[in-house]
Design an enzyme around this catalytic site. Structure first.
Site, PDB file in Angstrom:
ATOM      1  N   LYS A   1       0.607  -1.217   0.140  1.00  0.00           N
ATOM      2  CA  LYS A   1       0.017  -0.420   0.215  1.00  0.00           C
ATOM      3  C   LYS A   1       0.500   1.063  -0.094  1.00  0.00           C
ATOM      4  O   LYS A   1       0.744   2.289  -0.113  1.00  0.00           O
ATOM      5  CB  LYS A   1      -1.319   0.124   0.739  1.00  0.00           C
ATOM      6  CG  LYS A   1      -1.998   1.231   1.367  1.00  0.00           C
ATOM      7  CD  LYS A   1      -2.848   1.106   2.212  1.00  0.00           C
ATOM      8  CE  LYS A   1      -3.886   1.541   2.194  1.00  0.00           C
ATOM      9  NZ  LYS A   1      -5.221   1.607   2.696  1.00  0.00           N
TER      10      LYS A   1
ATOM     11  N   HIS B   1     -19.773  11.558   2.329  1.00  0.00           N
ATOM     12  CA  HIS B   1     -20.055  10.361   3.165  1.00  0.00           C
ATOM     13  C   HIS B   1     -21.726  10.482   3.003  1.00  0.00           C
ATOM     14  O   HIS B   1     -22.213  11.230   3.409  1.00  0.00           O
ATOM     15  CB  HIS B   1     -19.586   9.970   4.673  1.00  0.00           C
ATOM     16  CG  HIS B   1     -19.887   8.890   4.898  1.00  0.00           C
ATOM     17  ND1 HIS B   1     -19.419   7.570   4.359  1.00  0.00           N
ATOM     18  CD2 HIS B   1     -20.943   8.312   5.755  1.00  0.00           C
ATOM     19  CE1 HIS B   1     -19.963   6.488   4.999  1.00  0.00           C
ATOM     20  NE2 HIS B   1     -20.987   7.438   6.128  1.00  0.00           N
TER      21      HIS B   1
END
Length: 190
Positions: free
Chosen positions: A66, A110
């Site tokens: 990552k 969100h």
């Protein structure tokens, strides 16, 4: 003018809304310089082509870690002099590698009225919980999941006769209206 990169993983509806709305503002406070997607199948890629926005497909699986994946993203952002990152349906947790490079310069939208229903399925979670209301939250990204400082929120009353599809539709309407406007307001003080 603030140079913005949008990150997406799927449809790209918010990405398109941000780009199209910004092009209609009289006062040009920000410009979407590029789109970064993490999936080859993301429809957002097609939207970027139609809008004439450069798109970078950066696939996590092609990197050993990552850390190296996010270092590649940082390299792209630096090459393009990006000031601000807007996550728009980007379904990955941002690690300290990218977060520390762009501290307080990464925002997320969100599909729930935080702190209620954080995580990857805010709409579905609210629906399955039988919530009477939910909403949309725009916030800064921090080390947690949907836990950063809130920039703007808008509530939505869930009608009794709505199914999940109708709730998703209503949430997306709010998202597409408030994300470009919130970005504009943020960029006034950037």
């Amino acid at each position: 003018m603030v140079r913005v990169a949008v990150f997406a993983s799927g449809n790209g509806g918010n990405f398109q809304s941000i780009v199209e709305t910004s092009r209609n503002y009289e006062e040009k406070l920000y410009s979407v310089e590029l789109l970064i997607v993490d999936k080859e199948s993301a429809y957002a890629i097609e939207r970027a082509k139609k809008l004439g926005v450069p798109c970078y497909v950066v696939l996590p699986k092609t990197f050993p870690s990552k850390k190296e994946y996010e270092e590649k993203i940082i390299e792209i952002l630096k090459e393009n002099n990006i000031d601000l990152i807007a996550l728009a349906g980007y379904m990955r947790i941002i690690s300290p590698v990218l977060l520390n490079e762009y501290r307080d310069k990464i925002i997320n939208i969100h599909p729930a009225y935080l702190p209620n229903f954080p995580g990857k399925d805010g709409i579905g979670d609210a629906f399955r919980a039988g919530a009477k209301e939910t909403g949309v939250t725009i916030h800064y990204v921090d080390e947690g999941v949907d836990s950063g400082k809130i920039i703007y929120q808008e509530k939505l009353v869930i009608e009794k006769d709505w199914d999940l599809e109708k709730l998703e539709e209503e949430i997306h309407k709010i998202e597409h209206r408030i994300y470009p406007e919130t970005l504009k307001n943020l960029c006034k003080n950037f």
